[in-house]
Design an enzyme around this catalytic site. Structure first.
Site, mmCIF file in Angstrom:
data_model
loop_
_atom_site.group_PDB
_atom_site.id
_atom_site.type_symbol
_atom_site.label_atom_id
_atom_site.label_comp_id
_atom_site.label_asym_id
_atom_site.label_seq_id
_atom_site.Cartn_x
_atom_site.Cartn_y
_atom_site.Cartn_z
ATOM 1 C CG ASP A 137 -1.873 -1.150 1.273
ATOM 2 O OD1 ASP A 137 -2.162 -1.710 0.199
ATOM 3 O OD2 ASP A 137 -2.318 -1.507 2.370
ATOM 4 C CG HIS A 181 -6.246 -0.510 4.182
ATOM 5 N ND1 HIS A 181 -5.727 -0.128 5.386
ATOM 6 C CD2 HIS A 181 -7.436 -1.085 4.472
ATOM 7 C CE1 HIS A 181 -6.544 -0.458 6.362
ATOM 8 N NE2 HIS A 181 -7.599 -1.046 5.824
HETATM 9 O O1 F6P Z 1 -2.383 -4.092 3.193
HETATM 10 C C1 F6P Z 1 -2.313 -4.848 2.040
HETATM 11 C C2 F6P Z 1 -3.684 -5.192 1.535
HETATM 12 O O2 F6P Z 1 -3.546 -5.990 0.385
HETATM 13 C C3 F6P Z 1 -4.585 -3.996 1.263
HETATM 14 O O3 F6P Z 1 -4.280 -3.363 0.046
HETATM 15 C C4 F6P Z 1 -5.938 -4.634 1.323
HETATM 16 O O4 F6P Z 1 -6.904 -3.675 1.712
HETATM 17 C C5 F6P Z 1 -5.781 -5.689 2.376
HETATM 18 O O5 F6P Z 1 -4.386 -5.936 2.503
HETATM 19 C C6 F6P Z 1 -6.459 -6.995 2.091
HETATM 20 O O6 F6P Z 1 -6.322 -7.788 3.222
HETATM 21 P P1 F6P Z 1 -6.549 -9.359 3.258
HETATM 22 O O7 F6P Z 1 -5.365 -10.023 2.657
HETATM 23 O O8 F6P Z 1 -6.668 -9.639 4.718
HETATM 24 O O9 F6P Z 1 -7.793 -9.653 2.488
#
Ligand code: F6P
Length: 360
Positions: A137, A181
């Site tokens: 991010d 995010h």
């Molecule tokens: O922080 C990295 C990220 O890929 C964000 O861009 C996204 O909002 C989130 O993690 C997704 O999280 P998870 O892997 O828990 O679905």
């Protein structure tokens, strides 16, 4: 004997292994003392429950190009840190005990924002901690760049490139949702690199009428299709004006799986155009690290190793204006780095005709 603990925390990314390799190879190659590396499994959980492997040089050989993390990772939310686990265990005390039982000299934590808050808490509790700025991010305050970000830009850009050909064949509008995010770094960079017509990011709230105007303007100039890049956290001007609680409730009640579907529906309803949604999703965190990411990860690893060899800790490794540096953990914890709507890249993108949906 120099004893180093290491863990990877939060969402993974492509350059975690490359970073750990940088730390370990540098320490092993330059330490005058014997070195023991303790790799904690699945993030802070490994430190809490004492789950670790003793790692050697061999474990870090051949992993420069391998995405993911050889240690495994997990999310251990900072806000739940002081809540005992299901067996009543105090997590912070448990982490301190593991650290002291193993007689660690330092703990290297590769993680993003939430994980850095926990690292800072452990520092406050007296542990020697070095954080390394991981996240696709790029929202970590105190550093111009995080490792993972360059690779994610490449993956997202490839997705946008690939959509171009099919969008062009069918004359369709495509809405491509890009991760990030609460911030818009990946959508901004990949949107510019991928030739998006519209880029919607959380830092620049949009109005649907402006997005439609951009599509129509393009059509007037002979464009058969349009590419709209939407950050997963994109927000309308109207929603941005709502109190945070009200907005959260609105999002929770939204009939769409994510924001891209809402944007697509709004465009289709207003224009009658054929609109499709594409989500590269977690591919943005997957695969091999890009060349640039490998270099930056290696720099971060070497800088952390330098600190370890000098017996220094209590900071996050960072890069500012092209130079590697250290930022006190207490300064970093709890802050996010947002895209500046007045930044050069946003202004340049606007000047060459990319719409951010904020103006007609
Ligand atoms: O922080 C990295 C990220 O890929 C964000 O861009 C996204 O909002 C989130 O993690 C997704 O999280 P998870 O892997 O828990 O679905």
């Amino acid at each position: 004997m120099l004893r180093i603990g290491m863990l990877t925390s939060g969402g993974d990314c492509q350059a975690l292994n490359a970073t750990m390799r940088g730390i370990v190879k540098t320490v092993l190659g330059n330490s005058k003392e014997q070195v023991e590396i303790y790799g904690f499994e699945d993030g802070y959980r490994g430190l809490i429950y004492g789950k670790f492997r003793i790692l050697t040089w061999k474990d870090f050989s051949g992993i420069l190009t391998v995405g993911g993390t050889i240690l495994g990772t997990s999310r251990t939310p900072f806000k739940l840190l002081d809540e005992p686990d299901e067996n009543g265990m105090d997590k912070v005390e448990a982490m301190k005990q593991t650290y002291h039982k193993l007689n660690l000299d330092v703990l290297c934590m590769l993680g993003g924002n939430g994980s850095t808050k926990t690292a800072n808490r452990l520092r406050e509790e007296g542990l020697n901690v070095i954080a390394l700025p991981k996240t696709i991010d790029n929202d970590t305050w105190g550093t111009d760049m995080t490792f993972g970000f360059p690779s994610a830009i490449d993956v997202a850009t490839r997705a946008i490139d690939d959509i171009h050909t099919t969008a062009s064949s069918h004359g369709r509008v495509f809405v491509i949702e890009i991760m990030g995010h609460k911030v818009g770094w990946i959508p901004l960079y990949a949107g510019v690199a991928g030739g998006a017509d519209v880029i919607l990011i959380p830092e620049i709230p949009y109005e649907t009428k402006n997005v439609i105007k951009a599509i129509e303007d393009r059509e007037e100039r002979g464009g058969r299709f349009a590419i709209i890049v939407v950050a997963e956290g994109a927000i309308t001007k109207q929603d941005a004006a709502l109190p945070k609680k009200e907005y959260k409730a609105k999002v929770a009640a939204r009939k769409y799986p994510s924001v891209a579907y809402e944007v697509a529906d709004d465009i289709a309803a207003e224009t009658g155009r054929e609109v499709r949604v594409a989500l590269p999703g977690h591919t943005q965190r997957g695969g091999a690290p890009s060349a640039y990411d490998r270099i930056f990860a290696t720099q971060c690893g070497v800088e952390a190793a330098r600190a370890i060899l000098a017996g220094e800790s209590g900071f996050m490794i960072a890069q500012r204006k092209g130079s590697m540096c250290r930022v006190p953990l207490g300064d970093v914890a709890g802050k996010l780095k947002y895209v500046d709507p007045e930044s050069d890249l946003v202004q340049e993108a606007k000047l060459m005709g990319i719409s951010f949906g904020d103006e007609a």
